[in-house]
Design a protein around this motif. Structure first.
Motif, PDB file in Angstrom:
ATOM      1  N   MET A  37      -0.025   0.640 -11.978  1.00 22.42           N
ATOM      2  CA  MET A  37      -0.887  -0.212 -11.167  1.00 22.42           C
ATOM      3  C   MET A  37      -1.578  -1.216 -12.074  1.00 22.42           C
ATOM      4  SD  MET A  37      -2.424   2.659  -8.659  1.00 22.42           S
ATOM      5  CE  MET A  37      -1.300   3.770  -7.825  1.00 22.42           C
ATOM      6  N   TYR A  38      -1.456  -2.462 -11.737  1.00 22.77           N
ATOM      7  CA  TYR A  38      -2.049  -3.549 -12.510  1.00 22.77           C
ATOM      8  C   TYR A  38      -3.193  -4.143 -11.698  1.00 22.77           C
ATOM      9  CZ  TYR A  38       2.226  -2.878 -15.097  1.00 22.77           C
ATOM     10  OH  TYR A  38       3.243  -2.312 -15.808  1.00 22.77           O
ATOM     11  N   SER A  39      -4.398  -3.581 -11.939  1.00 21.86           N
ATOM     12  CA  SER A  39      -5.593  -3.946 -11.197  1.00 21.86           C
ATOM     13  C   SER A  39      -5.281  -3.806  -9.705  1.00 21.86           C
ATOM     14  CB  SER A  39      -6.051  -5.350 -11.578  1.00 21.86           C
ATOM     15  OG  SER A  39      -7.268  -5.671 -10.945  1.00 21.86           O
ATOM     16  N   ASN A  40      -5.716  -4.748  -8.913  1.00 20.35           N
ATOM     17  CA  ASN A  40      -5.371  -4.721  -7.491  1.00 20.35           C
ATOM     18  C   ASN A  40      -4.411  -5.861  -7.164  1.00 20.35           C
ATOM     19  OD1 ASN A  40      -7.184  -6.795  -7.833  1.00 20.35           O
ATOM     20  ND2 ASN A  40      -8.479  -6.258  -6.100  1.00 20.35           N
ATOM     21  N   LEU A  41      -3.721  -6.329  -8.189  1.00 19.38           N
ATOM     22  CA  LEU A  41      -2.807  -7.459  -8.028  1.00 19.38           C
ATOM     23  C   LEU A  41      -1.361  -7.047  -7.808  1.00 19.38           C
ATOM     24  CD1 LEU A  41      -4.185  -9.735 -10.881  1.00 19.38           C
ATOM     25  CD2 LEU A  41      -4.774  -9.761  -8.447  1.00 19.38           C
ATOM     26  N   MET A  42      -0.942  -5.954  -8.463  1.00 18.45           N
ATOM     27  CA  MET A  42       0.470  -5.609  -8.424  1.00 18.45           C
ATOM     28  C   MET A  42       0.663  -4.134  -8.766  1.00 18.45           C
ATOM     29  SD  MET A  42       3.542  -7.291 -10.679  1.00 18.45           S
ATOM     30  CE  MET A  42       3.021  -6.557 -12.214  1.00 18.45           C
ATOM     31  N   ASN A  43       1.681  -3.530  -8.176  1.00 19.55           N
ATOM     32  CA  ASN A  43       2.151  -2.198  -8.553  1.00 19.55           C
ATOM     33  C   ASN A  43       3.619  -2.321  -8.931  1.00 19.55           C
ATOM     34  OD1 ASN A  43      -0.270  -1.069  -7.814  1.00 19.55           O
ATOM     35  ND2 ASN A  43       0.486  -0.104  -5.960  1.00 19.55           N
ATOM     36  N   THR A  44       4.022  -1.591  -9.940  1.00 18.65           N
ATOM     37  CA  THR A  44       5.438  -1.474 -10.242  1.00 18.65           C
ATOM     38  C   THR A  44       5.809  -0.020 -10.006  1.00 18.65           C
ATOM     39  OG1 THR A  44       5.358  -3.248 -11.864  1.00 18.65           O
ATOM     40  CG2 THR A  44       7.230  -1.748 -11.994  1.00 18.65           C
ATOM     41  N   ILE A  45       6.728   0.194  -9.090  1.00 14.11           N
ATOM     42  CA  ILE A  45       7.119   1.533  -8.675  1.00 14.11           C
ATOM     43  C   ILE A  45       8.550   1.775  -9.140  1.00 14.11           C
ATOM     44  CG2 ILE A  45       7.462   3.075  -6.713  1.00 14.11           C
ATOM     45  CD1 ILE A  45       5.439   1.195  -5.193  1.00 14.11           C
ATOM     46  N   ARG A  46       8.756   2.832  -9.910  1.00 14.78           N
ATOM     47  CA  ARG A  46      10.095   3.227 -10.344  1.00 14.78           C
ATOM     48  C   ARG A  46      10.553   4.354  -9.430  1.00 14.78           C
ATOM     49  NH1 ARG A  46      10.923   5.447 -16.217  1.00 14.78           N
ATOM     50  NH2 ARG A  46      10.069   7.142 -15.028  1.00 14.78           N
ATOM     51  N   LEU A  47      11.746   4.221  -8.858  1.00 14.06           N
ATOM     52  CA  LEU A  47      12.209   5.178  -7.868  1.00 14.06           C
ATOM     53  C   LEU A  47      13.698   5.464  -8.027  1.00 14.06           C
ATOM     54  CD1 LEU A  47      13.724   3.452  -5.207  1.00 14.06           C
ATOM     55  CD2 LEU A  47      11.475   2.428  -5.419  1.00 14.06           C
ATOM     56  N   THR A  48      14.123   6.529  -7.392  1.00 13.95           N
ATOM     57  CA  THR A  48      15.543   6.878  -7.323  1.00 13.95           C
ATOM     58  C   THR A  48      15.877   7.062  -5.850  1.00 13.95           C
ATOM     59  OG1 THR A  48      15.424   7.975  -9.469  1.00 13.95           O
ATOM     60  CG2 THR A  48      17.313   8.505  -8.079  1.00 13.95           C
ATOM     61  N   LEU A  49      17.015   6.497  -5.443  1.00 18.67           N
ATOM     62  CA  LEU A  49      17.384   6.478  -4.034  1.00 18.67           C
ATOM     63  C   LEU A  49      18.908   6.526  -3.916  1.00 18.67           C
ATOM     64  CD1 LEU A  49      15.738   6.035  -1.355  1.00 18.67           C
ATOM     65  CD2 LEU A  49      16.233   3.624  -1.604  1.00 18.67           C
ATOM     66  N   PRO A  50      19.447   7.182  -2.870  1.00 18.78           N
ATOM     67  CA  PRO A  50      20.890   7.100  -2.658  1.00 18.78           C
ATOM     68  C   PRO A  50      21.315   5.639  -2.491  1.00 18.78           C
ATOM     69  CG  PRO A  50      19.937   8.801  -1.256  1.00 18.78           C
ATOM     70  CD  PRO A  50      18.799   8.045  -1.872  1.00 18.78           C
ATOM     71  N   ALA A  51      22.446   5.278  -3.060  1.00 20.64           N
ATOM     72  CA  ALA A  51      22.902   3.880  -3.038  1.00 20.64           C
ATOM     73  C   ALA A  51      22.979   3.312  -1.620  1.00 20.64           C
ATOM     74  CB  ALA A  51      24.250   3.764  -3.735  1.00 20.64           C
ATOM     75  N   SER A  52      23.357   4.151  -0.667  1.00 23.98           N
ATOM     76  CA  SER A  52      23.509   3.669   0.705  1.00 23.98           C
ATOM     77  C   SER A  52      22.173   3.405   1.403  1.00 23.98           C
ATOM     78  CB  SER A  52      24.300   4.690   1.524  1.00 23.98           C
ATOM     79  OG  SER A  52      23.589   5.921   1.562  1.00 23.98           O
ATOM     80  N   ALA A  53      21.058   3.817   0.823  1.00 28.28           N
ATOM     81  CA  ALA A  53      19.753   3.703   1.485  1.00 28.28           C
ATOM     82  C   ALA A  53      19.002   2.416   1.171  1.00 28.28           C
ATOM     83  CB  ALA A  53      18.893   4.903   1.114  1.00 28.28           C
ATOM     84  N   PHE A  54      19.490   1.621   0.230  1.00 31.60           N
ATOM     85  CA  PHE A  54      18.745   0.419  -0.162  1.00 31.60           C
ATOM     86  C   PHE A  54      18.627  -0.604   0.966  1.00 31.60           C
ATOM     87  CE2 PHE A  54      19.382   2.146  -4.354  1.00 31.60           C
ATOM     88  CZ  PHE A  54      18.189   1.837  -4.977  1.00 31.60           C
ATOM     89  N   ALA A  55      19.667  -0.784   1.734  1.00 41.24           N
ATOM     90  CA  ALA A  55      19.607  -1.747   2.846  1.00 41.24           C
ATOM     91  C   ALA A  55      18.543  -1.323   3.855  1.00 41.24           C
ATOM     92  CB  ALA A  55      20.966  -1.868   3.522  1.00 41.24           C
ATOM     93  N   GLU A  56      18.487  -0.038   4.183  1.00 41.23           N
ATOM     94  CA  GLU A  56      17.479   0.442   5.125  1.00 41.23           C
ATOM     95  C   GLU A  56      16.079   0.345   4.524  1.00 41.23           C
ATOM     96  OE1 GLU A  56      16.380   4.201   8.026  1.00 41.23           O
ATOM     97  OE2 GLU A  56      18.215   4.282   6.846  1.00 41.23           O
ATOM     98  N   LEU A  57      15.945   0.611   3.233  1.00 34.31           N
ATOM     99  CA  LEU A  57      14.650   0.473   2.568  1.00 34.31           C
ATOM    100  C   LEU A  57      14.125  -0.949   2.727  1.00 34.31           C
ATOM    101  CD1 LEU A  57      12.412   1.616   0.646  1.00 34.31           C
ATOM    102  CD2 LEU A  57      13.799   0.708  -1.233  1.00 34.31           C
ATOM    103  N   VAL A  58      14.955  -1.926   2.449  1.00 31.68           N
ATOM    104  CA  VAL A  58      14.546  -3.331   2.568  1.00 31.68           C
ATOM    105  C   VAL A  58      14.171  -3.655   4.014  1.00 31.68           C
ATOM    106  CG1 VAL A  58      15.358  -5.713   2.383  1.00 31.68           C
ATOM    107  CG2 VAL A  58      15.860  -4.080   0.555  1.00 31.68           C
TER     108      VAL A  58
END
Length: 108
Positions: A37-58
């Motif tokens: 977390m970078y102040s209240n300006l930005m978060n960088t989230i590292r995640l792992t997800l099944p390849a087929s789930a990225f379209a639904e995530l977006v």
């Protein structure tokens, strides 16, 4: 496999947006590896997800008011169940001043 790099912006309150991302990743069969977390300006989230789930995530994040750039680096999905590591840079648009945290004095 290369890491999928996602970038998003939102006007949704930062705690609500971050929790929503966490819940969505978990619901899609993935998990959160790390968060910065970078102040209240930005978060960088590292995640792992099944390849087929990225379209639904977006799609789900966009419908919730978190505008995500389409993912790059997925290429041709050979194994939809394969786990892919990703980062999501989530930038918050607001009129709040920078978040200041007090650092406690350490004796010694």
């Amino acid at each position: 496999m290369a890491i999928v790099m996602l970038s998003a912006v939102t006007r949704v309150e930062r705690k609500a947006a971050t929790s929503f991302v966490f819940d969505t990743v978990n619901r899609l069969g993935g998990w959160i590896d790390d968060t910065r977390m970078y102040s209240n300006l930005m978060n960088t989230i590292r995640l792992t997800l099944p390849a087929s789930a990225f379209a639904e995530l977006v799609t789900v994040l966009t419908e919730a008011g978190i505008a995500v750039d389409p993912p790059e680096g997925l290429g041709e999905i050979r194994d939809p169940a394969a786990e892919r590591m990703a980062t999501l840079q989530l930038t918050f648009i607001h009129d709040e001043p920078d978040l200041k945290r007090e650092i406690p004095a350490v004796p010694g």
